[in-house]
Design a protein around this motif. Structure first.
Motif, PDB file in Angstrom:
ATOM      1  N   PRO A  77       5.056   6.005   1.604  1.00 49.46           N
ATOM      2  CA  PRO A  77       3.582   6.030   1.603  1.00 49.46           C
ATOM      3  C   PRO A  77       2.974   6.976   2.633  1.00 49.46           C
ATOM      4  O   PRO A  77       2.037   7.712   2.319  1.00 49.46           O
ATOM      5  N   THR A 126       1.236   7.751  -4.123  1.00 50.18           N
ATOM      6  CA  THR A 126       0.980   6.904  -2.961  1.00 50.18           C
ATOM      7  C   THR A 126       0.720   5.470  -3.392  1.00 50.18           C
ATOM      8  O   THR A 126       1.248   4.515  -2.802  1.00 50.18           O
ATOM      9  N   SER A 129       4.015   3.938  -4.610  1.00 51.73           N
ATOM     10  CA  SER A 129       4.939   3.648  -3.513  1.00 51.73           C
ATOM     11  C   SER A 129       4.510   2.391  -2.756  1.00 51.73           C
ATOM     12  O   SER A 129       5.360   1.594  -2.326  1.00 51.73           O
ATOM     13  N   LEU A 130       3.200   2.191  -2.595  1.00 50.95           N
ATOM     14  CA  LEU A 130       2.711   0.976  -1.940  1.00 50.95           C
ATOM     15  C   LEU A 130       3.001  -0.254  -2.798  1.00 50.95           C
ATOM     16  O   LEU A 130       3.405  -1.305  -2.279  1.00 50.95           O
ATOM     17  N   LEU A 133       6.618  -0.988  -2.536  1.00 44.30           N
ATOM     18  CA  LEU A 133       6.925  -1.557  -1.224  1.00 44.30           C
ATOM     19  C   LEU A 133       6.639  -3.056  -1.216  1.00 44.30           C
ATOM     20  O   LEU A 133       7.457  -3.860  -0.743  1.00 44.30           O
ATOM     21  N   ILE A 134       5.488  -3.446  -1.765  1.00 50.36           N
ATOM     22  CA  ILE A 134       5.138  -4.866  -1.848  1.00 50.36           C
ATOM     23  C   ILE A 134       6.135  -5.606  -2.745  1.00 50.36           C
ATOM     24  O   ILE A 134       6.597  -6.709  -2.413  1.00 50.36           O
TER      25      ILE A 134
END
Length: 203
Positions: A77, A126, A129-130, A133-134
């Motif tokens: 990110p 972006t 990717s967030l 990630l979560i």
């Protein structure tokens, strides 16, 4: 409100101008076809290597490989946001014009500039990717804490289904990133079509 939050998804509605003899938009191949195919291959590998009878067997989400992938996604990110900022603020006027060959087209049918396309691509990357990630944090917690209490058949199905969905978006992120890098490294250096600020006016 949700429209603002999901605005980065606008990248998926962008098309590449039709310039091949078959008249097909090839962008969905990289957005969905290749990611799904590779996710199927990975999921099939996980299915074929399942061995719950072995004391040493660990599913992928409990392995070092998942930890390495999680660390990679954790670093993305910040990198992608920096790339997005650089694209938006970079002063090269070549980015504000439309490519001669196969320019990107938004959902309204307008040819958009190179800068707009790259901004949309990095914005989506972006966002993705967030989201990954979560998802990685939740999956890691769910499997490492053993909160998933299901019969073996449902456990296998849940594991394989989760792997398929997860890797579809992991590979989508990688393929979109590869295409974006190609666009930066080659496409933006190809001849221009319209003068600056004319690209959003042409349908």
């Amino acid at each position: 409100m949700m429209e603002l939050i999901l605005k980065p998804l606008a990248y998926l509605s962008i098309k590449w101008a039709i310039d091949d003899i078959d008249g097909k938009n090839k962008k969905p191949i990289f957005d969905w076809f290749f990611p799904i195919i590779f996710a199927i291959i990975v999921t099939a590998f996980f299915y074929l290597t399942l061995d719950f009878n072995s004391a040493n067997f660990k599913i992928f989400f409990e392995s070092k490989g998942f930890e390495v992938l999680g660390n990679f996604i954790l670093a993305l990110p910040g990198f992608l946001f920096a790339a997005l900022t650089a694209v938006v603020s970079f002063g090269n006027t070549e980015l504000d014009i439309t490519a001669t060959v196969n320019p990107p087209i938004n959902k309204d049918g307008h040819e958009i500039s190179r800068r707009r396309y790259l901004a949309n691509a990095f914005s989506y990357l972006t966002f993705l990717s967030l989201a990954l990630l979560i998802a990685t944090i939740f999956i890691n917690y769910a499997y490492s804490s053993n909160i998933i209490k299901l019969g073996i058949s449902f456990y296998k199905f849940g594991y394989l289904f989760t792997a398929f969905i997860y890797f579809t978006f992991v590979f989508q992120m990688l393929f979109v990133l590869i295409i974006t890098l190609y666009y930066i490294g080659d496409k933006v250096h190809q001849p221009s079509k319209y003068p600056k600020n004319q690209d959003d006016k042409k349908k």
